[in-house]
Design a protein around this motif. Structure first.
Motif, mmCIF file in Angstrom:
data_model
loop_
_atom_site.group_PDB
_atom_site.id
_atom_site.type_symbol
_atom_site.label_atom_id
_atom_site.label_comp_id
_atom_site.label_asym_id
_atom_site.label_seq_id
_atom_site.Cartn_x
_atom_site.Cartn_y
_atom_site.Cartn_z
ATOM 1 N N TRP A 153 27.085 5.843 49.137
ATOM 2 C CA TRP A 153 27.128 7.217 48.644
ATOM 3 C C TRP A 153 28.196 7.978 49.420
ATOM 4 N N SER A 155 30.587 11.581 49.884
ATOM 5 C CA SER A 155 30.537 13.017 49.605
ATOM 6 C C SER A 155 31.371 13.356 48.374
ATOM 7 N N LEU A 158 29.095 12.617 45.468
ATOM 8 C CA LEU A 158 27.916 13.476 45.450
ATOM 9 C C LEU A 158 28.279 14.940 45.221
ATOM 10 N N HIS A 160 29.157 17.022 47.561
ATOM 11 C CA HIS A 160 28.783 17.826 48.725
ATOM 12 C C HIS A 160 29.014 17.010 49.990
ATOM 13 N N ALA A 166 22.379 19.348 50.008
ATOM 14 C CA ALA A 166 22.611 18.743 48.696
ATOM 15 C C ALA A 166 23.178 17.332 48.808
ATOM 16 N N CYS A 167 23.905 17.051 49.878
ATOM 17 C CA CYS A 167 24.454 15.707 50.080
ATOM 18 C C CYS A 167 23.325 14.712 50.335
ATOM 19 N N GLU A 169 20.076 15.164 49.759
ATOM 20 C CA GLU A 169 19.137 15.163 48.637
ATOM 21 C C GLU A 169 19.669 14.345 47.470
ATOM 22 N N GLY A 170 20.973 14.453 47.211
ATOM 23 C CA GLY A 170 21.561 13.696 46.115
ATOM 24 C C GLY A 170 21.515 12.200 46.362
ATOM 25 N N ARG A 173 17.828 10.988 46.162
ATOM 26 C CA ARG A 173 17.393 10.981 44.760
ATOM 27 C C ARG A 173 17.992 9.775 44.032
ATOM 28 N N GLY A 174 19.262 9.520 44.267
ATOM 29 C CA GLY A 174 19.906 8.381 43.624
ATOM 30 C C GLY A 174 19.338 7.055 44.083
#
Length: 233
Positions: A153, A155, A158, A160, A166-167, A169-170, A173-174
């Motif tokens: 992942w 930034s 994502l 962020h 948000a970074c 959390e994204g 979540r993914g």
């Protein structure tokens, strides 16, 4: 053993950024023919480059400099600092650094062994990095790290940067993970540890130089990656 979602930073945590960057810069110093331009000493150039690179990255992380501008500006400023005023050379070095650097394959000691051991415990392993997507994926693939993690992942993808919530959390979540089972392992205390803590994650500060703040919210601080095996679930 309960499954955890373990997110590792890449540069300076798994990928030996200092060693790989140094080798890339030495090659560029020769190929850009900086000696003929009046720069006789690589160390002098590197000292100025490291200073300007950090300054540019600080601006980028603060949202005050774009990625394309950073790539050339750090070299333009470094060259000017050693008396070379040549935009063409700065552009050449900026493009070549991003092109060559990711193909360096030196890892922090124990990186692959630790990833293997943690995966054998049944955990879900991921990379969460502020690095540029077009270079970070190459690093992961060329070093073999990709064989031992479930996803990478960045930034960029994502939208962020760490330490923004948000970074984290994204990425979680993914990955399909749960906050109570999420861990962040990284060398940047602010981006990795403080950022993770703000999202309810546990964290481990990778601090080879022992520079973890006394009031750090990290569960632990380790100087060697192998120490993670005694700290993580």
């Amino acid at each position: 053993m309960a499954k955890s979602w373990l997110f590792f930073d890449l540069d300076r945590t798994l990928w030996d950024f200092e060693r790989n960057s140094l080798e890339t810069l030495k090659g560029l110093f020769v190929d850009a023919d900086l000696k003929a331009k009046g720069v006789a000493d690589f160390d002098a150039f590197n000292t100025v480059y490291q200073r300007e690179n950090k300054a540019c990255w600080d601006l980028y992380l603060a949202g005050q400099m774009t990625k394309p501008v950073l790539r050339t500006t750090r070299f333009r400023r470094a060259l000017e600092g050693v008396g070379v005023d040549c935009l063409h050379t700065a552009e050449f070095m900026g493009e070549e650094y991003v092109s060559r650097g990711p193909h360096q394959t030196h890892l922090m000691e124990g990186a692959i062994d630790v990833l293997k051991a943690l995966r054998d415990r049944g955990h879900s392993l991921h990379i969460l990095t502020n690095g540029f997507k077009e270079v970070q994926h190459i690093k992961v693939r060329n070093t073999g790290i990709g064989d031992h993690v479930d996803a990478v992942w960045t930034s960029d993808e994502l939208g962020h940067l760490k330490p923004l919530p948000a970074c984290f959390e994204g990425a979680l979540r993914g990955a399909g993970g749960a906050v109570e089972s999420a861990w962040m392992i990284g060398d940047d205390h602010e981006a990795d540890v403080v950022g993770a803590h703000a999202c309810g994650w546990k964290s481990v500060h990778f601090a080879p130089n022992g520079d973890t703040p006394a009031d750090s919210p990290a569960v632990a601080s380790v100087a060697h990656l192998r120490e993670l095996l005694a700290v993580l679930p």
